[in-house]
Design a protein around this motif. Structure first.
Motif, PDB file in Angstrom:
ATOM      1  N   CYS A  54      45.713  49.043  34.479  1.00 41.14           N
ATOM      2  CA  CYS A  54      45.114  49.982  33.523  1.00 41.14           C
ATOM      3  C   CYS A  54      45.175  49.387  32.122  1.00 41.14           C
ATOM      4  O   CYS A  54      44.191  49.354  31.413  1.00 41.14           O
ATOM      5  CB  CYS A  54      45.852  51.318  33.559  1.00 41.14           C
ATOM      6  N   ASP A  73      50.293  51.221  34.620  1.00 41.33           N
ATOM      7  CA  ASP A  73      49.396  51.640  35.694  1.00 41.33           C
ATOM      8  C   ASP A  73      49.654  53.084  36.066  1.00 41.33           C
ATOM      9  O   ASP A  73      50.751  53.618  35.837  1.00 41.33           O
ATOM     10  CB  ASP A  73      49.591  50.754  36.929  1.00 41.33           C
ATOM     11  N   LEU A  74      48.661  53.682  36.678  1.00 44.68           N
ATOM     12  CA  LEU A  74      48.750  55.035  37.196  1.00 44.68           C
ATOM     13  C   LEU A  74      48.631  54.944  38.708  1.00 44.68           C
ATOM     14  O   LEU A  74      47.578  54.592  39.238  1.00 44.68           O
ATOM     15  CB  LEU A  74      47.626  55.885  36.598  1.00 44.68           C
ATOM     16  N   ILE A  79      53.191  57.225  36.394  1.00 47.32           N
ATOM     17  CA  ILE A  79      52.875  56.172  35.429  1.00 47.32           C
ATOM     18  C   ILE A  79      53.951  55.112  35.566  1.00 47.32           C
ATOM     19  O   ILE A  79      55.144  55.393  35.465  1.00 47.32           O
ATOM     20  CB  ILE A  79      52.819  56.734  34.000  1.00 47.32           C
ATOM     21  N   GLU A 138      53.278  61.522  35.908  1.00 43.92           N
ATOM     22  CA  GLU A 138      52.067  61.546  35.081  1.00 43.92           C
ATOM     23  C   GLU A 138      52.024  62.796  34.211  1.00 43.92           C
ATOM     24  O   GLU A 138      51.641  62.741  33.040  1.00 43.92           O
ATOM     25  CB  GLU A 138      50.835  61.493  35.985  1.00 43.92           C
ATOM     26  N   ASP A 143      47.875  61.263  29.469  1.00 41.64           N
ATOM     27  CA  ASP A 143      46.993  60.088  29.462  1.00 41.64           C
ATOM     28  C   ASP A 143      47.176  59.194  28.246  1.00 41.64           C
ATOM     29  O   ASP A 143      46.872  58.010  28.303  1.00 41.64           O
ATOM     30  CB  ASP A 143      45.520  60.526  29.516  1.00 41.64           C
ATOM     31  N   LEU A 184      45.267  56.070  29.470  1.00 41.01           N
ATOM     32  CA  LEU A 184      45.083  55.929  30.915  1.00 41.01           C
ATOM     33  C   LEU A 184      43.971  56.816  31.456  1.00 41.01           C
ATOM     34  O   LEU A 184      43.861  57.009  32.662  1.00 41.01           O
ATOM     35  CB  LEU A 184      46.393  56.266  31.633  1.00 41.01           C
ATOM     36  N   CYS A 187      41.826  55.310  34.290  1.00 40.19           N
ATOM     37  CA  CYS A 187      42.483  54.630  35.404  1.00 40.19           C
ATOM     38  C   CYS A 187      42.221  55.343  36.714  1.00 40.19           C
ATOM     39  O   CYS A 187      42.159  56.567  36.770  1.00 40.19           O
ATOM     40  CB  CYS A 187      43.997  54.575  35.173  1.00 40.19           C
ATOM     41  N   THR A 194      41.351  49.902  36.781  1.00 39.54           N
ATOM     42  CA  THR A 194      40.499  50.709  35.933  1.00 39.54           C
ATOM     43  C   THR A 194      39.290  51.132  36.737  1.00 39.54           C
ATOM     44  O   THR A 194      38.800  50.418  37.597  1.00 39.54           O
ATOM     45  CB  THR A 194      40.050  49.924  34.686  1.00 39.54           C
TER      46      THR A 194
END
Length: 199
Positions: A54, A73-74, A79, A138, A143, A184, A187, A194
């Motif tokens: 991401c 990254d997600l 996360i 998350e 985000d 993010l 993502c 992405t």
């Protein structure tokens, strides 16, 4: 009289410092979030194997040496902030702090340099560790946020260096410390890649 004045000054300074610390904790919405840490002595993992990340930031040791990357990254509702060293570099310590970007709450000195010892998230690692992953929910981070990513790295000759992820945002003090803005929103939740492909 001088002794009484000295005691009053010490008393005022003590309570002023205590009040300042409490204010910092209250204002930092990202303090003490539930998280877990995994460290590895291999350069492969489900995060490392993703074709793209991401967001990815170079990890600079001693300001000029490429010591690896820090990837965000997600994955499956988490996360993942992953420090990955490269070459002969190992990771012996992490100092990380998270803040909202509009009102930064990173602990800093009066001159604007970061106080890495006061960073919220930290860990020490044994010899030979070259990947350290921090996992957050998350929903807790959202985000968009800012993150200061510091590490202590060691080269193949036993020399230690301080390292910062090059996020491009300057703390404003007289050091080369940096922080990064993370977004993010684009993502893919399952792969960490992405979401740029057309369906």
């Amino acid at each position: 009289m001088k002794k009484l004045l000295f005691i009053i000054v010490v008393f005022i300074l003590f309570f002023a410092c205590t009040a300042e610390e409490e204010t910092t904790v209250i204002e930092n919405a990202y303090a003490n979030l539930p998280h877990r840490i995994e460290s590895k002595n291999t350069r492969t993992s489900r995060v490392a194997n993703a074709e793209e990340h991401c967001q990815s930031f170079p990890l600079l040791a001693g300001q000029y040496h490429n010591a690896g990357t820090v990837n965000v990254d997600l994955i499956d509702g988490e996360i993942v902030i992953s420090y990955q060293s490269t070459g002969d570099w190992d990771i012996s310590g992490i100092h990380m702090d998270i803040s909202g970007c509009e009102n930064l709450t990173f602990p800093t000195t009066g001159s604007g340099n970061p106080k890495i010892g006061k960073f919220e998230y930290k860990s020490e690692h044994e010899e030979g560790i070259n990947q350290v992953d921090y996992f957050f929910n998350e929903a807790d981070l959202g985000d968009q946020f800012c993150v200061a990513l510091h590490a202590v790295v060691e080269d193949g000759y036993g020399n230690q260096e301080t390292a910062w992820a090059d996020g491009g945002l300057d703390f404003g003090g007289n050091s080369w410390a940096m922080y990064a803005s993370v977004n993010l929103s684009e993502c893919n939740n399952d792969s960490g890649n992405t979401n740029n492909t057309e369906e």
